[in-house]
Scaffold this active site. Structure first.
Site, PDB file in Angstrom:
ATOM      1  N   LYS B  92     -12.393  12.952  19.395  1.00  0.00           N
ATOM      2  CA  LYS B  92     -11.990  12.759  20.792  1.00  0.00           C
ATOM      3  C   LYS B  92     -10.492  12.969  20.988  1.00  0.00           C
ATOM      4  CE  LYS B  92     -14.107   9.673  23.391  1.00  0.00           C
ATOM      5  NZ  LYS B  92     -14.768   8.453  23.884  1.00  0.00           N
ATOM      6  N   THR B 146     -28.002  11.366  21.144  1.00  0.00           N
ATOM      7  CA  THR B 146     -27.962  10.120  20.369  1.00  0.00           C
ATOM      8  C   THR B 146     -28.394   8.988  21.291  1.00  0.00           C
ATOM      9  OG1 THR B 146     -25.673   9.662  21.001  1.00  0.00           O
ATOM     10  CG2 THR B 146     -26.015  10.942  18.985  1.00  0.00           C
ATOM     11  N   LYS B 158     -17.655   8.758  33.712  1.00  0.00           N
ATOM     12  CA  LYS B 158     -16.293   8.925  33.220  1.00  0.00           C
ATOM     13  C   LYS B 158     -16.263   9.564  31.839  1.00  0.00           C
ATOM     14  CE  LYS B 158     -15.977   4.186  31.430  1.00  0.00           C
ATOM     15  NZ  LYS B 158     -15.318   2.880  31.574  1.00  0.00           N
TER      16      LYS B 158
END
Lengths: 397, 397
Positions: B92, B146, B158
């Site tokens: 990320k 997942t 978001k």
């Protein structure tokens, strides 16, 4: 930006869940003058009792640094954090946006506290994007200090940076809470940058506002020379009409879901001039070259009277703006349109003037290179003589 | 995401211009199964006649790569572009988002064409942010593969990436056009990741849904062991109630302008466990540790019955989730709350259970370290015995 959040969850007849969100955003544009003077509460009131992160440019530091710091010290009840964009950061890149986010994190900027951008269009764009993504959005205020900022970059709702070698590839629609317009900043602007800003005014005037165009024809040269000092009435008219006109155009199509936009006039060929010149041609200067080429093109295909084309070219000249870049390669210019088409969802949607203050949109297809070359030929020194347009509209429409 | 754009320009009595924008966004959440099977038109219909950029993870490539490519080849009338996130990109970070934007530029992705994310929460977050900023926003579709994606990351509005050493510092609110939920993906998930996803279900159940909590108590162990295969009715209940419950909570506060959020339960202490363990503790595992600590804390200060605390700890155990991380340093844990407070605009707004399916918010001030240590002590092996709570609510509320 004020957001009145709202959301609702619906179950549709087929069992699909639908989450509808509703965002209302308000951007105020206020006029003020001598913004950092003791007693001028415009900026202080905009900040309120929040602790801001103030981001500004080397030029602002040089001209206003002391006064700005005194002002913030006096008027920010909870203090402030400041960030001077150094030269490396002062370019439209994601890494500059990342530096601002990092600084905001270090300062512990809260989600309701504003970033305040004080500078030119690059600075307000960087801060606009940083504010849009820092903690998923914090408020921001824009204080444009250049003419191009006052009449264009600083009042719009959008921002962008260059990425992967492409102009404005990454950005958001994220209106500032407030833009504060102070024409006094223009006094500290080099004349080249005044002319640069006037190109955006000329853009708007040429395709939407004949009255504003006449003001530019009449007083443009004086306005640039006096840094919008004289004639005073025309200086006020230029800023107010430019700002109001641009916002009016924006209001109908805030998220650019309509790809035929008068505000794109002057912004089809200009990326080529900026990029090919390695940014030695400024944004507004490139817009002026685009306006000139568009006018020549419109006359060439017979939708603009040669006399109006000549008025447009004359107006740019009066503002001290060049009508083309000496290094222009018409093949490369034509090829550059691919990127523009992509940004407009596949079609060029070229805005062309059809008179002073009037426009139309043409062009789903590729340009005929011959027409582009012929139009460009008008813009060479000494070519500005009357010639009968030889129209070939089919290739363009 | 569909945006119905709207804007209006007002002149206020004092001459201030106000530009009001209005954005309506619709996100649909649909259920389907065996998504890449010939004849399943769910994804094909969502893409429509647009040319998508499909972004997927190495796990998706390994398990479904051939079927996915066959499906897209058959069902995308204008073709598709694909991007496999390699290991380096699959974290990320902003640089991963930049890589996606670069790939989209190379593919010539149009402004109305979607990015399609197929993968876990990291993948759908990266694509969500890339879609939000590429050309100021293109549509995107999420296909979570997942359990944590199905019940949490993939259905929200978001996205965020880590930056400057801080978790989720940079992101946007940008709902996908559509999220497609296919529980069949869970079959290819390692059991550890099933438990990981169940932690988010436990979070929701503990503070808002007593019925769902009972399902987890009763069938949690079996559901994890069978990868949500058995008992079938409970598997369906888990996904449907978790999804509906989360969206219901979101709908009232889509832009997080209210900082007291039940959905933040389990997300106050968890960033510490993730970061301190250098991400050897997965997100859901860290959430479970946060749930356990919060339950112990609530019992310690006397707002949760010890029997309910023990039910919560027992439920986590049944799901195969640890209640704390062996390396926990209570000083560092307490210090980590500063960052959480900043993200909630200055106050901790700690959500704590007051019963099964019920919660309250406490804590404007700092934690008393003693209380945190006492609560944490409950979570050590062998400490799970009845003890009378010694309340000191003042230090927390």
């Amino acid at each position: 930006m004020t957001t009145a959040p709202d959301g609702a969850l619906h179950v549709l007849p087929d069992g699909t869940l639908e989450l509808v969100s509703h965002a209302v955003r308000r951007q105020r544009i206020v006029h003020s003058t001598d913004l950092f003077a003791t007693g001028n509460r415009t900026l202080a009131d905009a900040i309120g009792d929040r602790r801001p992160l103030v981001i500004y440019t080397p030029a602002v530091e040089r001209w206003y640094g002391d006064r700005l710091h005194r002002y913030l010290t006096e008027y920010c009840p909870h203090g402030f954090d400041a960030m001077l964009l150094d030269r490396a950061e002062h370019s439209k890149t994601l890494s500059a946006v990342e530096m601002i986010c990092k600084r905001a994190a270090e300062a512990g900027l809260r989600r309701t506290s504003p970033m305040v951008a004080i500078g030119g269009g690059i600075c307000t764009d960087l801060v606009g994007l940083a504010a849009a993504v820092f903690r998923r959005g914090v408020p921001h205020l824009k204080v444009p200090t250049t003419l191009i900022g006052l009449v264009d970059a600083g009042i719009g709702t959008k921002n962008a940076v260059n990425h992967a070698g492409r102009k404005s590839l990454v950005g958001t629609f994220y209106p500032p809470e407030m833009t504060i317009l102070d024409p006094a900043f223009i006094r500290s602007l080099p004349r080249r940058h005044v002319a640069n800003g006037m190109a955006e005014v000329a853009k708007l005037a040429t395709v939407t506002d004949a009255y504003l165009f006449e003001v530019l024809e009449r007083s443009g040269a004086t306005l640039v020379r006096t840094q919008l000092g004289q004639p005073q009435a025309d200086a006020i008219a230029v800023i107010e009409r430019a700002v109001h006109g641009m916002l009016d155009e924006l209001a109908g199509n805030l998220y650019e879901h309509v790809y035929q936009r008068a505000m794109d006039f002057g912004h089809t060929f200009s990326p080529y001039f900026e990029t090919a010149s390695r940014h030695t041609v400024l944004h507004g200067e490139a817009v002026a070259m685009d306006i000139a080429l568009s006018a020549a093109l419109a006359a060439e295909i017979g939708i603009l009277a040669p006399s109006d084309r000549d008025r447009i070219l004359g107006c740019l000249r009066a503002l001290g703006l060049e009508s083309t870049w000496p290094g222009t390669d018409c093949h490369a210019l034509r090829d550059s349109l691919t990127a523009v088409r992509e940004h407009r969802d596949g079609a060029l949607n070229l805005c062309l003037p059809v008179g002073i203050g009037a426009h139309t949109f043409i062009g789903q297809h590729d340009f005929d290179l011959t027409i582009l070359k012929r139009a460009h030929a008008w813009l060479q020194p000494g070519q500005l003589v009357a010639r009968r347009p030889t129209a070939d509209v089919r290739a363009l429409s």
